[in-house]
Scaffold this active site. Structure first.
Site, PDB file in Angstrom:
ATOM      1  N   ASP A   1       1.826 -11.667  64.665  1.00 17.62           N
ATOM      2  CA  ASP A   1       2.843 -11.052  65.498  1.00 17.62           C
ATOM      3  C   ASP A   1       3.330  -9.721  64.965  1.00 17.62           C
ATOM      4  O   ASP A   1       4.188  -9.110  65.558  1.00 17.62           O
ATOM      5  CB  ASP A   1       4.032 -12.007  65.664  1.00 17.62           C
ATOM      6  CG  ASP A   1       4.821 -11.701  66.913  1.00 17.62           C
ATOM      7  OD1 ASP A   1       4.194 -11.478  67.951  1.00 17.62           O
ATOM      8  OD2 ASP A   1       6.059 -11.650  66.840  1.00 17.62           O
TER       9      ASP A   1
ATOM     10  N   GLY B   1       8.419 -11.752  70.478  1.00 16.17           N
ATOM     11  CA  GLY B   1       7.918 -11.226  69.224  1.00 16.17           C
ATOM     12  C   GLY B   1       9.018 -11.193  68.178  1.00 16.17           C
ATOM     13  O   GLY B   1      10.212 -11.145  68.508  1.00 16.17           O
ATOM     14  N   CYS B   2       8.643 -11.213  66.922  1.00 18.98           N
ATOM     15  CA  CYS B   2       9.639 -11.241  65.840  1.00 18.98           C
ATOM     16  C   CYS B   2      10.489  -9.969  65.831  1.00 18.98           C
ATOM     17  O   CYS B   2      11.720 -10.029  65.812  1.00 18.98           O
ATOM     18  CB  CYS B   2       8.956 -11.470  64.498  1.00 18.98           C
ATOM     19  SG  CYS B   2       7.572 -10.369  64.137  1.00 18.98           S
ATOM     20  N   TYR B   3       9.830  -8.803  65.836  1.00 15.48           N
ATOM     21  CA  TYR B   3      10.575  -7.549  65.862  1.00 15.48           C
ATOM     22  C   TYR B   3      11.391  -7.434  67.151  1.00 15.48           C
ATOM     23  O   TYR B   3      12.544  -6.991  67.144  1.00 15.48           O
ATOM     24  CB  TYR B   3       9.620  -6.362  65.790  1.00 15.48           C
ATOM     25  CG  TYR B   3       8.928  -6.142  64.471  1.00 15.48           C
ATOM     26  CD1 TYR B   3       9.635  -6.081  63.275  1.00 15.48           C
ATOM     27  CD2 TYR B   3       7.545  -5.950  64.423  1.00 15.48           C
ATOM     28  CE1 TYR B   3       8.990  -5.845  62.069  1.00 15.48           C
ATOM     29  CE2 TYR B   3       6.889  -5.708  63.222  1.00 15.48           C
ATOM     30  CZ  TYR B   3       7.612  -5.662  62.042  1.00 15.48           C
ATOM     31  OH  TYR B   3       6.968  -5.417  60.861  1.00 15.48           O
TER      32      TYR B   3
END
Length: 371
Positions: free
Chosen positions: A5, A162-164
């Site tokens: 990711d 998504g992580c960001y």
């Protein structure tokens, strides 16, 4: 194949020796000695059946670790020699009450197509980028607004953020909705993540015997794969200029977004203590949230609460192995600038924790179950 990711290549199962996966090492499956049908983990009572497609990757291993301890979940697993077999995967997908896809984008799209036409029962939760801006899929950030949790609960198709993007949207969407941040704001976002988000190749680099960089910026084409969801779900008219980086630590993440009052606010002439207004808008949005918490305003308060390492540094790994996200606001009223920052575990609220939270919501359970 392993899900990646961070926007970095990852095409092999996660490195079994990785420090952040040691606690999950018991979950790994040895190759089968002979072909056998999908197996189900024993359950003491009737349980929801879940299939993790891509359980050998970093996210898949963590999802499995969170679910296998639960008595209300029965995991469907494939023998090693059938893990990539389309027919075996299709059988498991259609047998399950819920499927969590921990795959690269193309593989996730292919997996979603394996759901039979008459199957209106199976819930799909996709941890890849493939479906995040698809309007037919519910975006899996329950804290986005007052209606998002209900959208997730009603959907059979859920796209894990998504992580960001989770950090960025958590910071910006409430400010746009509250009329504090102008939809036309031209923002920049910087972020640092642990190397686990890059999958096995990056784990090999940082945990191998060869010298490696202590910190590395990347995505120099300014076209990171999280940008579309960052724009769509922030409510902003354009994506940010995004500056991601990876550090020499396994897990953890900080996403920071600077705000210039005269350029970015809905009311550029706003006077008074603008930073406090920014903080108040975020605090009001997340009031009562199980997993997202707005921290006290300014670094003096952080020092008092022991939130800074040695009274000076905001560690990115303080929330590791949790599904929590912390929001920080710090400002300079004389310079009319402010920074909002999000701290989270890139493998927790940024991946596996969010997937389990969305699974719980889709199944009508307490969303904190197993978290």
């Amino acid at each position: 194949v392993a899900s990646d990711d961070l926007g970095l290549d990852a095409s092999r199962p996660a490195h079994a020796s990785s420090r952040m996966l040691l606690a999950l090492a018991h979950s790994a499956y040895a190759p089968a000695t002979a072909p056998r049908p999908p197996t189900r983990a024993p359950a003491a009572r009737m349980a929801t059946t879940v299939f993790i497609d891509g359980q050998a990757g970093t996210t898949g291993l963590q999802v499995r670790g969170r679910l296998e301890r639960r008595g209300d979940i029965e995991l469907i697993t494939l023998p090693e020699d059938k893990r990539k077999d389309a027919a075996a995967r299709a059988e498991a997908i259609n047998a399950a009450d819920a499927v969590i896809l921990c795959l690269p984008d193309a593989a996730a799209i292919e997996a979603a197509s394996l759901v039979e036409a008459g199957n209106d029962r199976t819930v799909l939760i996709d941890a890849s980028t493939a479906h995040r801006t698809n309007p037919e899929w519910a975006y899996g950030f329950p804290e986005l607004d007052a209606s998002q949790r209900a959208k997730i609960a009603a959907s059979k198709r859920i796209a894990n953020p998504g992580c960001y993007a989770t950090g960025y949207i958590a910071l910006t969407a409430p400010l746009v909705a509250a009329g504090v941040l102008a939809p036309s704001a031209a923002l920049v976002a910087s972020a640092i993540s642990g190397y686990s988000g890059g999958g096995n190749p990056l784990i090999d680099v940082f945990e191998g015997g060869e010298p490696h960089e202590p910190w590395g910026a990347y995505s120099f084409a300014l076209d990171h794969k999280h940008l579309p969801e960052m724009q769509v779900f922030s409510g902003l008219e354009r994506p940010p200029i995004f500056l991601p980086a990876v550090g020499a630590f396994a897990q953890g993440m900080v996403v920071s977004v600077p705000i210039h009052y005269d350029r970015d606010l809905a009311d550029p002439a706003a006077g008074g203590d603008v930073g406090q207004k920014v903080h108040a808008a975020l605090a009001a949005h997340y009031k009562g949230s199980r997993f997202v918490r707005v921290m006290p305003f300014g670094d003096d308060a952080w020092k008092e609460e022991g939130l800074l390492e040695r009274g000076a540094f905001l560690r990115p790994d303080a929330l590791n192995d949790t599904n929590e996200l912390q929001v920080f606001v710090y400002c300079n009223e004389e310079r009319r600038t402010c920074v909002v920052a999000a701290r989270l575990d890139n493998l927790g609220k940024g991946a596996s924790g969010a997937a389990v939270q969305n699974l719980n919501i889709a199944l009508g359970l307490d969303e904190a179950t197993g978290l």
